[in-house]
Structures are given as structure tokens and as C-alpha cells.
Write a protein that holds these residues in place. Structure first.
Motif, PDB file in Angstrom:
ATOM      1  N   UNK A 332      49.878 -19.900  48.316  1.00 28.63           N
ATOM      2  CA  UNK A 332      48.849 -21.309  48.838  1.00 28.63           C
ATOM      3  C   UNK A 332      47.630 -20.311  47.250  1.00 28.63           C
ATOM      4  N   UNK A 333      47.273 -21.052  46.652  1.00 28.52           N
ATOM      5  CA  UNK A 333      46.177 -21.035  46.046  1.00 28.52           C
ATOM      6  C   UNK A 333      45.447 -22.194  45.572  1.00 28.52           C
ATOM      7  N   UNK A 334      43.790 -21.377  45.352  1.00 25.14           N
ATOM      8  CA  UNK A 334      42.939 -22.240  45.322  1.00 25.14           C
ATOM      9  C   UNK A 334      42.124 -21.826  44.310  1.00 25.14           C
ATOM     10  N   UNK A 343      37.488 -28.542  48.021  1.00 23.95           N
ATOM     11  CA  UNK A 343      38.593 -28.509  47.774  1.00 23.95           C
ATOM     12  C   UNK A 343      39.102 -29.969  46.801  1.00 23.95           C
ATOM     13  N   UNK A 344      39.526 -29.923  45.486  1.00 22.86           N
ATOM     14  CA  UNK A 344      40.497 -30.881  44.959  1.00 22.86           C
ATOM     15  C   UNK A 344      41.511 -31.045  44.130  1.00 22.86           C
ATOM     16  N   UNK A 345      42.413 -31.603  45.898  1.00 23.62           N
ATOM     17  CA  UNK A 345      43.501 -31.877  45.655  1.00 23.62           C
ATOM     18  C   UNK A 345      44.422 -33.476  44.754  1.00 23.62           C
ATOM     19  N   UNK A 346      44.667 -33.339  43.209  1.00 22.17           N
ATOM     20  CA  UNK A 346      44.589 -34.559  43.228  1.00 22.17           C
ATOM     21  C   UNK A 346      45.997 -34.041  41.772  1.00 22.17           C
ATOM     22  N   UNK A 354      44.207 -26.605  43.615  1.00 18.18           N
ATOM     23  CA  UNK A 354      44.687 -26.596  45.038  1.00 18.18           C
ATOM     24  C   UNK A 354      46.963 -26.935  44.458  1.00 18.18           C
ATOM     25  N   UNK A 355      46.923 -25.386  44.274  1.00 15.94           N
ATOM     26  CA  UNK A 355      48.512 -24.924  44.646  1.00 15.94           C
ATOM     27  C   UNK A 355      49.600 -24.308  45.601  1.00 15.94           C
ATOM     28  N   UNK A 356      50.086 -25.313  45.893  1.00 14.61           N
ATOM     29  CA  UNK A 356      50.836 -25.874  47.198  1.00 14.61           C
ATOM     30  C   UNK A 356      52.242 -24.798  47.018  1.00 14.61           C
ATOM     31  N   UNK A 357      52.795 -24.046  47.287  1.00 12.18           N
ATOM     32  CA  UNK A 357      54.602 -23.443  47.799  1.00 12.18           C
ATOM     33  C   UNK A 357      55.100 -24.493  48.174  1.00 12.18           C
ATOM     34  N   UNK A 358      55.955 -25.157  47.577  1.00 13.64           N
ATOM     35  CA  UNK A 358      56.632 -26.200  49.434  1.00 13.64           C
ATOM     36  C   UNK A 358      57.335 -25.591  50.012  1.00 13.64           C
TER      37      UNK A 358
END
Lengths: 570, 86
Positions: A332-334, A343-346, A354-358
């Protein structure tokens, strides 16, 4: 008790259980080792098949991938279940009647040729090794997050456990351990799903909760809410997806046919007593798999909605504990690009922070929903059960391919029963070590290679087996040519479009997308390669001699279900 | 042709007929309703589900399970009819 104590406790209990079963059911003969003595009941075999089939990919990754892909994720749901219909109707009963130990056994005998057998052994080894490496990695991820050991140590612990029961028990040990592992993994998957479904929609059945109204008094349907959230942030509508229809079609087909052609799944149907039982146990297997596969899309929707709610436009400093925990694993990377502390998740990559590993969605889901510690620990035990059961099944295919198909059938035909059993154990040991090596040093493209494994199975085994059963006149020339052309074409397409090796490497892959043949992605190309295999096989057959009469009689014989009991001794 | 051979041929023919019917349904629910006709079916809503989406993520799987058990039943009957049961 803390999450960690619970995890040690639950993982410890389940591991002790697996080892106990392995000691109780150890193999005494090669028949025990390869096909569990051929006397497993249909329900037990169905459970074992389900555990064998549902790997770390199904348990840990699939719901996560769906929650990011929405409708496009349907390819996995339909592809990995629809294959069982093909398996039950077109393969399992006949292969059981044929009554040998392995898939290369069938190909070698049906096409009366050592060349065919060797081609089949090579395909089986490639498919199984790619798979097993991914499983060991899954074991490592679970260990590193929940037991806070290093990923590599996690892989080694996993290796030792699998080695112990696969080498000692063979198929017999594996089958009964997998029955236990099925129970653990399905319980571990469903408990959090039910909790969260009640929490969000008030409906205790997740499959229905997914289509229900939200519990928050808004009166909105959950899926409508998620569609709204997705478009608001610039993503495609959840129920719509981005892939083209032809690509969805082809990927689904490749996964279905690949499933039906996978040697570690097919071999399970050699373990039951009668042809009748083979059919029935395919039904049980799919029924049990369907429990998880219909709940997974619900989990995907819950997790996606919960995640957006928790992070979108919230203060980074106020993120809950799980957020920080997953950050330390690197999954998980912010990155606060605009420096506002939120946190802008767009969808827009240049603005997304934000990068989320599935892969973390299923594991983090209970934490995101604030479920009790024991539920979180249960998910860890379930993930391990899923990874270990599949790894063990694959190792058995590898060891049987080496000891039975290569050593006994080609190099040392007069090897003793005892010698063969020990060769099988030795081969399993070597295979575990190699798999562990790939688990510790993943080739960086594990996911890509797993897709390749399905394509390869679809392009090679499936046509050869189907034609072998349904087309009496199919001969060795046609089958061998078909398998070689099918596999080569698939390899070429993957290397060109997945790895870009003809156009300057990985960087070129994205720009090659517009050159895909008929707009079909490498993941879906197995379907095309399979069709080419069928065409080549039939064309070559027309110009070459018919198979010998005794082979044609074998084909007549496998179409009749009675008398399978005697065929297994050879 | 012996009696057993005649039985075997007739058995195989009926088996192929069952396969054709069951596999058409298999194709229809997944590739048909879940993929090719998805957009049309999505116009219809059942509860919170758009129908095409439902077939792709839920419905097709339920039908697959039913198909296999129907096949098991049909084949057990067929085995008995031609004396291949044991």
C-alpha cells in the motif's frame, strides 16, 4: 487476545491437523502415491478437488482483482467455474474409464507414441511449475504480514510443511489433508463475508447482500452507490468495465478450456472408484467451489465500497492501524502529491495519491470493517490452507510426471514398485526446493506466467484429449502436430505481446497493444491457439495413416462406463 | 454386430445428444447472457442487480452447478437403460 496471538494459535492448530492427517494416511504403494489407491469417495474427492483448485489466487487475489476491475473481473468468475462443466461432461468420465495415473499416460497410450508422451510431460511440467511458484509466494505474503516473519522465512516454513505431507503421503496424504484444508479455507472466507454483509446491508447471505439496499438509511442499492462513487472519482462504472467484448469472450474461453486441461485437476478424477463417481465428484467439486466463487464478487463490492469510504479525501494522519501495517509491507503506497495531507484516490494517474495492491483486499477486508481479532487470524489460516493445498497437488503432478512418465515409461521400464515410489518421493523433494527458490526469487512476472499456464493448457492438452475421446480416427501425427503448433503459437504470442522480446523488451509492451490480432489480449489468445490446434490436428490426420485397430478399440471401450475397476492395474 | 456393440452405439448417440443440449445452455448463460447480450440485459433490473452483470458474476455459476447434477442424473439413467451401470 491480539491478532497476532490468535494467528499463531489458529495457524498452529491447522498445521498440526494437516501433519496428523498426513501421518495417518501415508502411502504404501505407487497406486496410493499417484491416485490414493483409487478408492476415494465422491464427496471427499469433490472437497479435495475444490481445495486443490482454489489456490492463493482464488482466495487472496481474485476478489481483490474484481474489486478493482468490476465487470471485467467476471472473466475469472465464469472462466474458473465454467471449465468444470467441460471437465464433467467431456473429460472426467472417459479419463477415469481409461484408468491410468497421469495425463501424459493418456496422451502417450492413446496416441501410441513416446514422442506424444514426452511433449505432454514437458507441457505438464511447465504448467505446474509456474503455478506452484505463485503458491509459495502467497504463503510468504501471509506469513510476513500476520506472523511478522520475513517473507523468505515464510516461504521456507511453507516448503517444509508441504514437503512433509506430499512426500510422505503422496496422493493419499494430499487428498485427506485437502479435505481438511477445504473446510478451513471455506470457513475462513465465508465468516468475514457474512459479517460484512450484515454490517453493510443487513442481509446475512453475501451473495444476496451484494444486490441489496444499504443499511445506512439512504435506501440506495449497494451497487448503485458503488457505481456512483466510481464515476465520481473518474473510474468506469463498476458494473460496466473497460475491456472489449471480444477480449472478454476470448479470455473467458481460454480460462475455461485451460481449467479443463490442467493436469493437477484432471488427475483428481483418477482417484475415485467408478466412472459414475467421477461425474458425481465433478459436480460436488463445482458446488463447493461455487460457494467461494459466488461470494467473492460480493466481497469485492463490500471491500471496494468500504475502502473508498475509509480513505477517499480523508486525513492521512487519521488513517487506522491497518493502513500503516500494510504500508510497511510495501503493498500500500501513499504519496501526498499536492501536499494537503489528505488522500486523493482518483482514476487520473497524475493526481492519484494512493496505490493499492489488489492482493491485500481480502486480507485487509476484515480489518477495514473492524471485525474481531479472531476473524482476521482466521483469514490468515485460510489463505495458507488455500496456498498449501494447491502447492501439494501440483507437486504431485510434477513428481508423477518425472517418476512415472519419464523414468518408468521411457528410461527405466523395469524399475521395481519400491524403486518407483522412492523416485517419486525424490522428485517431489526436488520440485519443492525449485518451487521454493522461485517463491523467494520470484521471476517478476509471476502473474503474467500464470496466465500463460492457462493458455498453454488450452492450446496443448485440451484438443488432444477431446479428439482422443470423441474422434476415433484421430492419429498420432495429427495430435502431435496440433500440440506442437498450438503451444508454439501461444508461446510466440505471449513472448511478443506480453514480454515484448521482439520489439525491445518490457517497455514496448504497452505500445504493442494496438497490434493485437483481432484485438485479443495475450491472456485470451489461448482460445485462438486452441482452435488452430484443432484445425492442424484434423488437417494432418487426413493425410496420414489411421490409428491401429487396437487403439480404435480402446476408444470404443472408454466410451462405455462399466468395467473401470479393472483398468487401473497396469 | 453383437448386442453389446449395438447397445454401445445407441448409448453413445444418446450421450452426444445430452451433451449438445447441456453445452448449449452452458454457452447461453455465460457467453450469451453474461457477455454478448450483457448490455441489453443490463436494462432489466432485478433487486439491486443489473441482469447482464448478475449473469456474469452470479447466475452463470449457479447454472453451471445445476448443469453438472442434471448430467449426472441423466447419465445414471442412461447407464441403467443400456445395462452399463455397476
Amino acid at each position: 487476545m491480539s491478532v497476532q496471538t490468535w494467528t499463531y494459535l489458529l495457524v498452529g492448530i491447522t498445521f498440526a491437523l494437516y501433519i496428523g492427517i498426513a501421518i495417518w494416511s501415508r502411502a504404501g504403494s505407487t497406486k496410493d502415491f499417484y491416485v490414493a489407491g483409487g478408492g476415494v469417495s465422491p464427496l471427499a474427492n469433490g472437497m479435495a478437488t475444490a481445495a486443490d483448485w482454489m489456490s492463493a489466487a482464488s482466495f487472496i487475489s481474485m476478489a481483490g482483482i474484481i474489486s478493482f476491475a468490476g465487470y471485467d473481473g467476471s472473466v475469472y468468475l465464469m472462466g474458473w467455474t465454467g471449465g468444470y462443466v467441460l471437465l464433467a461432461l467431456l473429460l472426467a468420465p472417459y479419463l477415469r474409464k481409461f484408468g491410468k495415473f497421469t495425463v501424459p499416460d493418456f496422451i502417450g497410450d492413446r496416441y501410441y507414441s513416446k514422442t506424444a508422451r514426452i511433449v505432454a510431460v514437458i507441457c505438464a511440467l511447465i504448467v505446474s511449475f509456474t503455478y506452484v511458484a505463485g503458491q509459495m509466494r502467497g504463503v510468504g505474503v501471509v506469513f510476513s504480514r500476520f506472523l511478522e516473519v520475513d517473507i523468505n522465512t515464510g516461504v521456507i516454513i511453507g516448503m517444509v510443511i508441504v514437503l512433509f505431507y506430499a512426500v510422505l503421503g503422496g496422493m493419499k496424504g494430499i487428498t485427506y489433508t485437502q479435505v481438511a484444508q477445504f473446510c478451513v479455507l471455506i470457513f475462513a472466507f465465508m465468516v468475514p463475508a457474512i459479517f460484512i454483509s450484515i454490517q453493510m446491508t443487513g442481509n446475512p447471505i453475501p451473495q444476496l447482500g451484494m444486490g441489496s439496499k444499504l443499511n445506512d438509511g439512504s435506501g440506495m442499492f449497494l451497487l448503485d452507490k458503488l457505481n456512483g462513487l466510481s464515476t465520481e472519482l473518474g473510474f468506469a462504472e463498476y458494473t460496466d468495465g473497460k475491456k472489449s467484448t471480444i477480449d472478454i469472450f476470448m479470455i473467458t474461453l481460454a480460462l475455461m478450456v485451460g481449467t479443463a486441461g490442467l493436469p493437477h485437476v484432471i488427475v483428481r478424477f483418477f482417484t475415485v472408484k467408478r466412472v459414475k463417481d467421477a461425474r458425481k465428484s465433478a459436480g460436488f467439486a463445482l458446488l463447493l467451489i461455487a460457494i467461494l466463487y459466488t461470494a467473492a464478487p460480493a466481497v469485492a463490492v463490500f471491500a471496494r465500497t468500504n475502502m473508498i469510504h475509509t480513505v477517499s479525501n480523508q486525513e492521512y494522519a487519521k488513517m487506522p492501524e491497518w493502513f500503516k501495517n500494510w504500508e510497511t509491507t510495501g503493498l500500500l503506497n501513499f504519496d501526498d502529491k499536492n501536499g494537503d495531507g489528505k488522500i486523493q484516490y482518483v482514476a487520473d494517474r497524475s493526481k492519484n495519491e494512493l496505490i493499492v495492491d489488489p492482493d491485500i483486499m481480502v486480507l485487509a477486508n476484515p480489518e477495514i470493517a473492524n471485525l474481531p481479532a479472531w476473524v482476521i487470524a482466521l483469514v490468515a489460516a485460510g489463505g495458507l490452507a488455500a496456498a498449501l493445498s494447491t502447492a501439494a497437488g501440483l507437486l504431485l503432478v510434477i513428481s508423477a510426471s518425472v517418476s512415472h512418465d519419464l523414468i518408468k515409461k521411457i528410461f527405466v521400464p523395469n524399475i521395481s514398485e519400491k524403486g518407483e515410489l522412492w523416485t517419486a518421493r525424490g522428485a517431489a523433494t526436488v520440485a519443492v526446493v525449485i518451487a521454493g527458490y522461485f517463491g523467494i526469487n520470484p521471476p517478476g512476472f509471476v502473474a503474467a506466467v500464470v496466465a500463460l499456464a492457462f493458455g498453454l493448457a488450452a492450446a496443448s492438452f485440451f484438443p488432444a484429449i477431446i479428439l482422443g475421446i470423441f474422434y476415433k480416427k484421430m492419429n498420432k501425427e495429427g495430435a502431435i502436430a496440433g500440440m506442437i503448433v498450438g503451444i508454439s503459437l501461444m508461446l510466440f504470442y505471449m513472448l511478443k505481446f506480453k514480454f515484448g522480446i521482439f520489439d525491445g523488451g518490457k517497455e514496448a509492451v504497452a505500445s504493442l497493444e494496438k497490434d493485437w490480432w483481432f484485438g485479443i489480449s495475450p491472456e485470451g489468445f489461448g482460445s485462438v491457439a486452441m482452435l488452430v490446434n484443432f484445425i492442424v490436428s484434423i488437417a494432418i490426420m487426413k493425410f496420414t495413416p489411421e490409428p491401429p485397430i487396437n487403439v480404435q478399440e480402446i476408444v470404443e471401450d472408454i466410451r462405455i462406463p462399466s468395467g473401470a475397476g479393472t483398468a487401473i492395474n497396469h | 454386430m453383437s448386442k453389446k456393440q449395438k447397445h454401445a452405439t445407441a448409448y453413445w448417440k444418446e450421450n452426444i445428444k445430452y451433451l449438445a443440449i447441456l453445452l448449449s445452455i452452458w454457452f447461453g448463460v455465460s457467453y450469451g447472457a453474461g457477455i454478448l447480450l450483457k448490455d441489453e440485459l443490463n436494462e432489466i433490473k432485478v433487486g439491486g442487480f443489473k441482469l447482464g452483470f448478475w449473469f456474469a458474476q452470479q447466475g452463470s455459476i449457479y447454472v453451471f452447478v445445476i448443469l453438472i447434477f442434471v448430467y449426472v442424473r441423466l447419465m445414471n439413467k442412461l447407464d441403467k437403460k443400456y445395462g452399463f451401470n455397476e
